[in-house]
Design an enzyme around this catalytic site. Structure first.
Site: not given
Ligand code: G3P
Ligand code: CA
Length: 275
Positions: A40-41, A67, A82
């Site tokens: 994630h990120r 991601e 983000h």
């Molecule tokens: O990939 C799902 C997630 O990234 C969605 O929430 O706020 O972390 O971008 P956020």
């Molecule tokens: Ca995201």
């Protein structure tokens, strides 16, 4: 009608050649079901989110996907960050869309996470495609698309330039909380898998899921609304399910038990303990 049936020339053909066969493809290995491990990120527990340091760390940790969050500078460059302001993750202040690209590029996007990351820059979308496609999957989130009219076309263009809009797309998926934007994306690049993001139970009704399945390949909810029943409903509509954001071993174990296809986590090691 379901997206894959709409586009399709028969179920067997669809199963063989749909983008889903290349992306978030859960397999069974012996008794173990393979779940895609999405950093994630990037591996953002260990390095500053949405930077090369975090993405390289995800590769090193053998995640299946990174991601990324895509936005746009004032002069039209697609950049990875983000929040809609630069305040939390850089040494600057202000709205992302108010900065020229060179100004964004001059910000320090690493020091907030630790001095060892000083000098990390906000990456561009195209440099991330070039650096990682074929090496690790890329789950592209279009962030706040309502602030950036036409961002869908720009993203489609970058993918087409690299032939990443084809079924053999080296594991590219596009997702957003803005579902209209995803319908548009599906029209622009119909062979690229599309995901809808939500944390709302209102989006989990049979009717809502049915509607998503006309243009989406993935239903990607926050883990707080995931149930076994939801996973089964999504699968029965021929969509996959990836859930977020895992920041504890308990949450990862819960989602593994629920039978999701992908787990989106700051900690790739919680999803795959080989790390
Ligand atoms: O990939 C799902 C997630 O990234 C969605 O929430 O706020 O972390 O971008 P956020
Ligand atoms: Ca995201």
């Amino acid at each position: 009608m379901n997206k894959k049936l709409l586009a399709g020339t028969g179920v067997a053909f669809t199963l063989l050649f749909s983008p889903l066969s290349q992306a978030f493809a859960s397999e069974t290995i012996g008794d173990l079901r393979k779940v895609d491990n999405v950093a994630h990120r990037g591996a953002s527990a260990y390095a500053p989110e949405n930077t090369i340091a975090a993405f390289d760390k995800a590769v090193e940790m053998k995640a299946d996907y990174i991601e990324i969050d895509v936005q746009r500078s004032k002069d039209g460059e697609l950049v990875l960050i983000h929040d809609t302001t630069v305040d939390r993750t850089t040494d600057g202040t202000g709205k992302v869309g108010d900065f020229m690209f060179e100004e964004l590029r001059s910000l320090d996007a690493g020091s907030w996470k630790g001095e060892q990351f000083a000098g990390e820059q906000i990456p561009t979308f195209d440099e991330i495609l070039d650096r990682y496609h074929g090496k690790i999957g890329i789950l592209i989130e279009i962030k706040a698309s309502e602030l950036y009219p036409g961002i869908e076309e720009s993203i489609a263009e970058e993918l087409k330039e690299r032939n990443l809009d084809k079924p053999q797309n080296e594991k590219i998926i596009i997702q957003s909380f803005n579902h209209k934007s995803m319908e548009k994306m599906n029209d622009l690049v119909p062979k690229v898998p599309i995901g809808v993001l939500t944390s709302s139970r209102a989006d989990t009704t049979e009717q809502a899921l049915q509607e998503f399945s006309t243009y989406a390949d993935y239903f990607n909810p926050s883990y707080g609304i995931v149930t076994e029943e939801l996973v089964n409903q999504v699968h029965s509509l021929d969509m996959k399910i990836g859930s977020w954001t895992v920041r504890s071993q308990e949450a990862a174990d819960f989602l593994l038990d629920m039978g999701v296809d992908a787990i989106i986590s700051d900690y790739p090691d919680y999803v795959d303990p080989r790390n």
